[in-house]
Design an enzyme around this catalytic site. Sequence first.
Site, PDB file in Angstrom:
ATOM      1  N   GLU A  40      21.960  -8.161 -20.979  1.00 23.17           N
ATOM      2  CA  GLU A  40      22.305  -7.082 -21.909  1.00 23.17           C
ATOM      3  C   GLU A  40      23.759  -6.641 -21.801  1.00 23.17           C
ATOM      4  O   GLU A  40      24.046  -5.480 -21.499  1.00 23.17           O
ATOM      5  CB  GLU A  40      21.363  -5.882 -21.722  1.00 23.17           C
ATOM      6  CG  GLU A  40      19.985  -6.126 -22.277  1.00 23.17           C
ATOM      7  CD  GLU A  40      19.101  -4.878 -22.281  1.00 23.17           C
ATOM      8  OE1 GLU A  40      19.583  -3.788 -21.907  1.00 23.17           O
ATOM      9  OE2 GLU A  40      17.930  -5.009 -22.656  1.00 23.17           O
TER      10      GLU A  40
ATOM     11  N   GLU B 207      13.500 -10.273 -23.819  1.00 23.02           N
ATOM     12  CA  GLU B 207      12.679  -9.074 -23.621  1.00 23.02           C
ATOM     13  C   GLU B 207      12.207  -8.558 -24.976  1.00 23.02           C
ATOM     14  O   GLU B 207      12.977  -8.521 -25.935  1.00 23.02           O
ATOM     15  CB  GLU B 207      13.475  -7.960 -22.920  1.00 23.02           C
ATOM     16  CG  GLU B 207      13.921  -8.282 -21.505  1.00 23.02           C
ATOM     17  CD  GLU B 207      14.673  -7.128 -20.852  1.00 23.02           C
ATOM     18  OE1 GLU B 207      14.550  -5.977 -21.345  1.00 23.02           O
ATOM     19  OE2 GLU B 207      15.395  -7.374 -19.867  1.00 23.02           O
TER      20      GLU B 207
END
Length: 501
Positions: free
Chosen positions: A236, A333
């Site tokens: 991320e 995710e």
Amino acid sequence: MIGSLRNKFEHFKVSEKGGQNLSTTLPKLPPAKDLDRSTIYKYRYNYGVNLGALFVLEPWIFSKETICTIDGKEYDSEFDAISQQLKKHSSEDVAKMLSDHYKKYIDRIDWEWLSKDAHITALRIPIGYWHVEDGKHLDSLPFAPLRKVYELAKPWEKLGELINNAKKMSIGVLIDLHGLPGGANCDSHSGSKSGEAAFFHKEKYMTKVYKDILPAIINTMTLGNENIIGIQVVNEACFDNNPKGQKFYYSEAINTVEKLQPGLPVIISDGWWPQQWADWVKEKHFSEIVVIDSHVYRCFSDSDKSKDANSIIKDLPNTVNFPHEDADYTVGEFSGVLDGQTWNKTSGDRDAIVQKYVQTQADVFSHVASWGWFFWTLQFEYGDGGEWGLAPMMQKGNLPKRPHGDDLQVDKKKIDSIIHEHEAYWNGKGKNFEHWRFEDGIKTAVDDIIAFRKFDNSLIGRWHSWKSQRRAEYVSAKKDSEFMWEWDQGYQRGLDEFNKY
């Protein structure tokens, strides 16, 4: 003042460097008849799950009371929690807390269920740089004061055991370097919470990772395990309109990995802008080895909270639209969770809506994320996690399960019919075509698909990389031509028709 100037100077140095191209020749793909398990592990389409909070602590998932709460105060970053524990306990005692946590988490993994019932292909295991070789590489890094705790807790040994257990069940492992020094984002799941994402602005941090930490992971963990499906070098990364630091680090990391283990997939973050990184991967000729990770959550942004569930579901094909023709993607995710504000705007049966939401996500991913998906997350210390939990989402039929079997029977008449259909359409269009290239393409695709199915009923993934390499092999063997589009169409038609359950 001096520190501020140093930070600016480091940022300047990094921003002046452009990422280098791939400097290693990648190994050739074996022909279908010789495809080995290691190759299929790295390329197959994944129905995966994250082992959230096993190594990188997240108290909302696991270890809230045992490690992350001290004197009634909860610490949501691992650095803060362990530092506070050391004010009250010895390094030996804190290490035991961690090793007890690792053991408890791992002992609860139901491998039979994962393999036989959920039929998972791979685990994504988030780790921090401080776990690598039990804290051996912490000089000059933020976790250096905690080195002794990790030396004694032995997370690296636990990771090795996990990989071996997964291998016995034909389950792959993606090692996710979730926590980087300084943080690739501002969140506590980077291991520390400083309020800034400093990693890409500090050359010394980036250099330490690609010169020291990544080689350690490869030499001690990935080279000897055929079921390692890749190494994720960041989690991320923050959005950046001019990400020079990211490009510098990614290119150095990719080249480091490929020099040590050619052919091992390297996973980077999409930085919340998938097209930006597809363009960069294409420009640097990394597309055959890099997979871009995108995370899909619809419960955090104000924009999503302002919508009802049905609107979010309806929008998924438009909002999850990776440029998959240019690069390979994975959804590292996602979950079944929607925010309370969304539910306040939604009428109808909640379970049915959640099922539609999760099923729609998986269906959309199957068209644009060529390396599949990894659900967040496997388990919680208390309860089943609800819409965050793999087991309830599987048991309710929300997540798709792969069928068992390893023997795909392809109807030869179907292939012949497709070839005839192609020839009939193009004949008489005014050119002498090379329809034999179409036939070669579809038959090569079918051979590859059958070979993948023979190992754990796998599907071909990483379509962009796989097709690119098969195409290059074909051109080398049978020369280039203005009619290579016929081979392209043939191979793609084979995937479309037969690379599915």
